[in-house]
Motif scaffolding. Structure first.
Motif, short mmCIF file in Angstrom:
data_model
loop_
_atom_site.label_atom_id
_atom_site.label_comp_id
_atom_site.label_asym_id
_atom_site.label_seq_id
_atom_site.Cartn_x
_atom_site.Cartn_y
_atom_site.Cartn_z
N GLY A 1 -9.40 -10.63 -8.60
CA GLY A 1 -8.34 -9.72 -8.49
C GLY A 1 -6.81 -10.78 -8.34
O GLY A 1 -7.60 -11.69 -8.13
N VAL A 2 -5.96 -10.11 -8.18
CA VAL A 2 -4.38 -10.98 -8.24
C VAL A 2 -4.73 -11.67 -6.54
O VAL A 2 -5.44 -10.70 -5.64
N ASP A 3 -4.42 -12.73 -6.72
CA ASP A 3 -4.62 -13.52 -5.20
C ASP A 3 -3.28 -12.44 -4.45
O ASP A 3 -2.39 -12.29 -4.38
N CYS A 4 -4.44 -12.21 -3.25
CA CYS A 4 -3.81 -12.03 -2.39
C CYS A 4 -2.83 -12.49 -1.02
O CYS A 4 -1.43 -12.37 -0.84
N ASP A 5 -3.15 -13.96 -1.68
CA ASP A 5 -1.84 -15.12 -0.91
C ASP A 5 -0.65 -15.33 -1.75
O ASP A 5 0.51 -15.67 -1.31
N ALA A 6 -0.50 -14.88 -2.86
CA ALA A 6 1.02 -14.59 -3.43
C ALA A 6 1.38 -13.03 -3.65
O ALA A 6 2.32 -12.87 -3.71
N ILE A 7 1.43 -11.83 -2.65
CA ILE A 7 1.22 -11.09 -1.82
C ILE A 7 2.08 -10.64 -0.59
O ILE A 7 1.24 -11.63 0.01
N SER A 8 2.91 -9.97 -0.57
CA SER A 8 3.33 -10.08 1.00
C SER A 8 2.31 -8.96 1.02
O SER A 8 2.54 -7.29 0.99
N SER A 9 2.09 -9.05 2.71
CA SER A 9 0.85 -8.25 3.12
C SER A 9 1.12 -7.01 3.76
O SER A 9 1.37 -5.88 3.51
N LYS A 10 3.05 -7.23 3.82
CA LYS A 10 3.29 -6.00 4.42
C LYS A 10 3.98 -5.43 3.55
O LYS A 10 4.27 -3.35 3.60
N THR A 11 4.72 -5.85 2.66
CA THR A 11 5.39 -4.72 1.25
C THR A 11 4.12 -4.85 -0.18
O THR A 11 4.91 -3.70 -1.02
N MET A 12 3.45 -5.61 -0.38
CA MET A 12 3.04 -5.62 -1.49
C MET A 12 3.56 -6.20 -3.08
O MET A 12 3.04 -6.37 -3.77
N ALA A 13 4.40 -6.89 -2.36
CA ALA A 13 4.98 -7.59 -3.42
C ALA A 13 5.36 -8.75 -2.99
O ALA A 13 5.13 -9.51 -1.93
N SER A 14 5.27 -9.23 -4.53
CA SER A 14 5.03 -10.71 -4.97
C SER A 14 5.96 -11.65 -4.08
O SER A 14 7.45 -11.45 -4.29
N LYS A 15 5.67 -12.76 -2.97
CA LYS A 15 5.80 -13.70 -2.75
C LYS A 15 7.11 -14.70 -3.80
O LYS A 15 8.38 -15.00 -3.48
N ALA A 16 6.64 -14.55 -4.90
CA ALA A 16 7.51 -15.30 -6.07
C ALA A 16 8.48 -14.76 -6.88
O ALA A 16 10.24 -15.68 -7.49
N ILE A 17 8.50 -13.55 -6.99
CA ILE A 17 9.10 -12.56 -8.04
C ILE A 17 9.66 -11.90 -7.39
O ILE A 17 8.69 -10.49 -7.00
N PRO A 18 10.94 -11.58 -7.32
CA PRO A 18 11.68 -10.57 -6.05
C PRO A 18 10.88 -8.96 -7.61
O PRO A 18 11.27 -8.83 -8.45
N ASN A 19 10.88 -7.96 -6.55
CA ASN A 19 10.88 -6.40 -7.09
C ASN A 19 9.44 -6.52 -7.59
O ASN A 19 9.46 -5.40 -8.85
N LEU A 20 8.67 -6.88 -8.13
CA LEU A 20 7.51 -7.07 -8.48
C LEU A 20 6.23 -6.53 -7.09
O LEU A 20 5.76 -7.56 -6.26
N TYR A 21 5.56 -5.88 -7.29
CA TYR A 21 4.39 -5.51 -6.31
C TYR A 21 2.96 -4.20 -7.07
O TYR A 21 2.77 -4.93 -8.50
N PHE A 22 1.98 -5.06 -6.47
CA PHE A 22 0.76 -4.35 -6.99
C PHE A 22 0.09 -4.10 -5.54
O PHE A 22 0.68 -4.19 -4.20
N VAL A 23 -1.12 -2.68 -6.20
CA VAL A 23 -1.10 -2.21 -5.28
C VAL A 23 -2.80 -1.81 -6.30
O VAL A 23 -2.71 -1.45 -7.53
N GLY A 24 -3.73 -1.70 -5.00
CA GLY A 24 -4.56 -0.54 -5.36
C GLY A 24 -6.01 -2.24 -5.65
O GLY A 24 -5.65 -3.08 -5.35
N GLU A 25 -6.71 -1.71 -6.51
CA GLU A 25 -7.82 -2.30 -6.66
C GLU A 25 -7.93 -3.31 -7.66
O GLU A 25 -8.35 -4.59 -7.77
N VAL A 26 -6.58 -3.56 -8.18
CA VAL A 26 -6.06 -4.95 -9.29
C VAL A 26 -5.88 -6.48 -8.30
O VAL A 26 -5.92 -6.84 -9.47
N MET A 27 -6.10 -5.97 -7.14
CA MET A 27 -5.27 -7.20 -6.40
C MET A 27 -6.69 -7.26 -5.93
O MET A 27 -7.99 -7.06 -5.88
#
Length: 392
Positions: free
Chosen positions: A341-367
């Motif tokens: 699923g969605v690469d965790c290296d691209a996501i903040s482990s604190k906020t679940m936000a994309s590191k590259a795209i502000p205010n885009l979040y991923f939660v749950g099994e999609v990751m």
């Protein structure tokens, strides 16, 4: 056009949890889902009783290409936090083996609790809505469906994985991530029964329904739980767990008598001049039909006194190191989760936000975070969604 602060795509466990937390902060939240009802997988989970968490949640119970990613969320919103919510609604639950927690009555209790919390937080849930387009434009996200267009400041992808397509699973979340330039690890079915090679299937399918406590292992992992022989192959908790660690073409080892040294037992009985035939002794420990499939009638009919050390060693090897090479798995049709699923290296482990795209979040099994069997995947949904809900 509908304008709102937060849009969450997916009205499952993680989507509803995130909506609750965002709504509590005064955010205007809209949850969109293509299904006709919210929380369909919640309702079917745990045989309709929902294995909603586990008393023992550790990072080691999760699989990811970034094994440290889950630690922050699991620490900040724990199983005890979710249990406090359960208890505030006076939902009766019970513990099964390995710390697994289930509703006493129905998974509807969990879904109704989440929907009640959404209502209290002012969350709007809109069903039968298929998103056809997602664009990131400046500080906003623009979405389109067949019915309407939407604009939001924060977008949360809570679309789940590919398991159980008849419940509406789609690759939508992965496609959005890739469209926006975020890496997605290859996906495959997890917590899923094995199918057998044609010859093995012919041999073992007549044993359908037999369950045995075993240790199932490969080079990387082992599980001591039941296996279940089916008309298609192998299932049961130990097999489902192992499937998440199995690679195509690999054999798995099954110890059918993990709590007994059968070689030593047979040699001791032989020394004691036991007059039984081998078959009679083995049938004290394993089902008759299974014994008949694993060994030749010629060997089974030998008197224990006529069994050589070589015979006994061969029996022990077969029972303690039964090697099976699955033909494959039953796939997403019956899988409980999706690996990858969605690469965790691209996501903040604190906020679940994309590191590259502000205010885009991923939660749950999609990751790219997959839990063991036993309530771990629900806890990941609650924990990751709670974290995102503090920031969206």
């Amino acid at each position: 056009m509908t304008e709102t602060d937060v849009i969450i795509i997916g009205a499952g466990a993680s989507g509803l949890m995130c909506a609750i937390e965002a709504g509590k902060r005064g955010r205007k939240v809209l949850v969109l889902d293509h299904a006709n009802k919210p929380g369909k997988k919640i309702l079917m989970s745990g045989g309709g009783r929902c294995n909603f968490t586990n008393y023992s949640i550790e990072p080691e119970n999760f699989i990811s290409n970034n094994p440290h990613f889950c630690k922050s969320a699991l620490t900040r919103y724990t199983q005890w936090d979710f249990l406090a919510l359960i208890e505030s609604y006076q939902i009766a639950f019970h513990e099964r083996e390995h710390g697994q927690l289930f509703c006493n009555d129905s998974a509807k209790d969990i879904l109704n609790m989440l929907l009640a919390e959404c209502h209290k937080a002012g969350v709007v849930i809109q069903l039968n809505t298929v998103i056809t387009e997602v664009k990131h434009s400046g500080d906003a996200f623009l979405l389109a469906s067949h019915q309407d267009r939407y604009c939001c400041a924060s977008l949360v992808i809570a679309t789940g994985g590919l398991s159980i397509p008849k419940m509406g699973a789609t690759p939508f979340g992965y496609k959005i991530a890739e469209q926006l330039g975020i890496k997605v690890w290859p996906t495959r079915a997890g917590l899923v029964p094995f199918t057998l090679q044609p010859d093995d299937k012919d041999t073992f399918s007549p044993l359908s329904g037999i369950a045995i406590a075993c240790v199932v292992s490969n080079a990387r992992q082992s599980f001591h739980e039941n296996i279940l022989l089916t008309h298609r192959g192998l299932s049961g908790p130990a097999i489902l767990q192992m499937s998440s660690y199995w690679q195509s073409g690999e054999a798995v080892m099954v110890d059918l008598l993990p709590d007994l040294d059968i070689e030593q037992l047979l040699k001791t009985k032989r020394q004691q001049k036991a007059k039984n035939i081998l078959k009679t002794i083995l049938e004290n420990y394993l089902p008759k039909r299974l014994i008949g499939c694993l060994f030749s009638e010629e060997l089974l009919s030998l008197s224990l006194q006529d069994c050589s050390d070589k015979h006994i060693a061969a029996v022990a090897t077969q029972l303690h190191q039964w090697s099976l090479k699955p033909n494959g798995t039953e796939g997403y049709r019956t899988a409980e989760v999706t690996l990858g699923g969605v690469d965790c290296d691209a996501i903040s482990s604190k906020t679940m936000a994309s590191k590259a795209i502000p205010n885009l979040y991923f939660v749950g099994e999609v990751m790219d975070v997959t839990g063991w069997l036993g309530g771990y995947n629900f806890q990941w949904a609650w924990s990751s969604a709670w974290c995102a809900g503090q920031y969206v």
